[in-house]
Scaffold this active site. Structure first.
Site, PDB file in Angstrom:
ATOM      1  N   ASP A 252     -13.215 -57.971  17.382  1.00 14.53           N
ATOM      2  CA  ASP A 252     -13.129 -57.881  15.826  1.00 14.53           C
ATOM      3  C   ASP A 252     -13.257 -59.462  15.355  1.00 14.53           C
ATOM      4  OD1 ASP A 252     -13.210 -56.711  13.404  1.00 14.53           O
ATOM      5  OD2 ASP A 252     -11.199 -56.550  13.350  1.00 14.53           O
TER       6      ASP A 252
ATOM      7  N   ASN B 219     -17.344 -46.818  12.614  1.00 18.16           N
ATOM      8  CA  ASN B 219     -18.420 -48.020  12.052  1.00 18.16           C
ATOM      9  C   ASN B 219     -19.572 -47.321  11.641  1.00 18.16           C
ATOM     10  OD1 ASN B 219     -17.280 -49.854  14.828  1.00 18.16           O
ATOM     11  ND2 ASN B 219     -16.652 -49.930  12.639  1.00 18.16           N
TER      12      ASN B 219
HETATM   13  C1  IPE Z   1     -12.715 -51.882  15.430  1.00 16.09           C
HETATM   14  O1  IPE Z   1     -13.067 -52.859  14.455  1.00 16.09           O
HETATM   15  C2  IPE Z   1     -13.874 -51.560  16.036  1.00 16.09           C
HETATM   16  C3  IPE Z   1     -14.631 -52.337  16.901  1.00 16.09           C
HETATM   17  C4  IPE Z   1     -14.185 -53.593  17.164  1.00 16.09           C
HETATM   18  C5  IPE Z   1     -15.858 -51.834  17.526  1.00 16.09           C
HETATM   19  P1  IPE Z   1     -13.188 -52.537  12.746  1.00 16.09           P
HETATM   20  O2  IPE Z   1     -13.370 -53.784  12.160  1.00 16.09           O
HETATM   21  O3  IPE Z   1     -14.028 -51.686  12.708  1.00 16.09           O
HETATM   22  O4  IPE Z   1     -11.681 -52.055  12.504  1.00 16.09           O
HETATM   23  P2  IPE Z   1     -10.978 -51.602  11.066  1.00 16.09           P
HETATM   24  O5  IPE Z   1     -11.813 -51.203  10.305  1.00 16.09           O
HETATM   25  O6  IPE Z   1     -10.629 -53.396  10.646  1.00 16.09           O
HETATM   26  O7  IPE Z   1      -9.698 -51.229  11.397  1.00 16.09           O
HETATM   27  C1  IPE Z   2     -17.074 -56.583  15.091  1.00 12.16           C
HETATM   28  O1  IPE Z   2     -16.492 -57.228  14.055  1.00 12.16           O
HETATM   29  C2  IPE Z   2     -16.612 -55.132  15.264  1.00 12.16           C
HETATM   30  C3  IPE Z   2     -17.863 -54.280  15.465  1.00 12.16           C
HETATM   31  C4  IPE Z   2     -17.934 -53.107  14.806  1.00 12.16           C
HETATM   32  C5  IPE Z   2     -19.092 -54.592  16.067  1.00 12.16           C
HETATM   33  P1  IPE Z   2     -16.617 -56.672  12.579  1.00 12.16           P
HETATM   34  O2  IPE Z   2     -17.899 -56.472  12.203  1.00 12.16           O
HETATM   35  O3  IPE Z   2     -15.475 -55.651  12.322  1.00 12.16           O
HETATM   36  O4  IPE Z   2     -16.145 -58.215  11.885  1.00 12.16           O
HETATM   37  P2  IPE Z   2     -15.125 -58.322  10.662  1.00 12.16           P
HETATM   38  O5  IPE Z   2     -13.839 -57.639  11.005  1.00 12.16           O
HETATM   39  O6  IPE Z   2     -15.933 -57.875   9.431  1.00 12.16           O
HETATM   40  O7  IPE Z   2     -15.049 -59.838  10.503  1.00 12.16           O
HETATM   41 MG    MG Z   3     -13.745 -55.677  11.764  1.00  7.70          MG
END
Ligand code: IPE
Ligand code: IPE
Ligand code: MG
Length: 243
Positions: free
Chosen positions: A24, A72
């Site tokens: 993340d 997602n």
């Molecule tokens: C969790 O990250 C999913 C992945 C890393 C694939 P998110 O960014 O989607 O999670 P939330 O929305 O902050 O809980």
């Molecule tokens: C990667 O990080 C997680 C995926 C879903 C690939 P994010 O895209 O959630 O990054 P932040 O949380 O918006 O910074």
């Molecule tokens: Mg995220």
């Protein structure tokens, strides 16, 4: 438990057998650089490759990565397409890594993906099924609740067919109907980017995982950061309900 087989870095004697990573913070990493979110995902992909190699080299047996959740799909079509392109590019070049002898397993509901992506996933899984240096699990369109719902359906179908009686449903029956059948539970779950939640990742398998949170954004989560998590893990006392 895996033990260290690397003298180059100072690592604890006791290492986790299975590490889970919630990758993340890619979007925020890109935003800090005034770049589109997809730039952060591409950089996150590079970090993922470095972490895979490092874990293999230090003798970790199982690593799981959360790459795309069932939630997602709420993101913009532009961002989703960029992620799909990255997944496809990675799968198309993954043969270059076969010499590292890492078995690859994909977990999640594949039915939502384009047929060519599913074909690549199936091929990579099949090509690498006998490799035994390490098992790498990549969660794509994965959700822990969706996984448990799916397991419940499979178990119910066995009961309906008369193959299984309700009294014989054990915790092992549930575990055997998850995508991770045969893979040990997560010992150490790592979430970078400052968020203190598990966001529906391996909820059954992390029941007794040690949790490690870091403020570092995923693209910057390089092996030095993983070492910090490994030291933190080595200092934990796992009791599993005992004393
Ligand atoms: C969790 O990250 C999913 C992945 C890393 C694939 P998110 O960014 O989607 O999670 P939330 O929305 O902050 O809980
Ligand atoms: C990667 O990080 C997680 C995926 C879903 C690939 P994010 O895209 O959630 O990054 P932040 O949380 O918006 O910074
Ligand atoms: Mg995220």
């Amino acid at each position: 438990m895996a033990t260290k087989d690397n003298n180059k870095r100072d690592l604890p004697e006791i290492l986790p057998e299975h590490i889970g990573f919630i990758m993340d913070g890619n979007g925020r990493w890109a935003k800090q650089r005034h770049m589109p979110r997809s730039f952060g995902h591409a950089e996150g992909g590079k970090t993922y490759e470095k972490i895979v190699r490092y874990c293999r080299d230090i003798g970790i047996k199982y690593i799981s990565f959360y790459a795309f959740s069932t939630e997602n799909w709420k993101r913009s079509s532009e961002e989703i397409s960029a992620l799909m392109v990255l997944f496809k590019q990675y799968l198309a070049k993954v043969q270059n890594y076969y010499k590292e002898e890492v078995r690859m397993v994909f977990i999640g509901d594949r039915s939502a993906f384009a047929p060519e992506l599913v074909e690549l996933m199936n091929k990579v899984e099949n090509d690498t099924k006998d490799f035994d240096k390490m098992t790498m699990i990549v969660a794509l369109n994965y959700g822990g609740r969706d996984e448990i719902r799916n397991a419940a359906k499979k178990i119910a179908a066995s009961v309906q067919k008369g193959e299984l009686s309700i009294d014989d449903i054990t915790e092992q029956t549930v575990a055997d109907n998850l995508y991770t059948k045969g893979i040990p539970d997560v010992d150490l779950l790592i979430r970078p980017s400052g968020e203190l939640r598990t966001s529906n990742f391996l909820i059954w398998q992390c029941a007794y995982a040690e949790l490690y949170f870091s403020d570092v954004l995923w693209p910057d989560f390089l092996p030095e950061e993983l070492d910090k998590a490994l030291w933190a893990y080595a200092g934990r006392q796992r009791r599993f309900g005992g004393v």
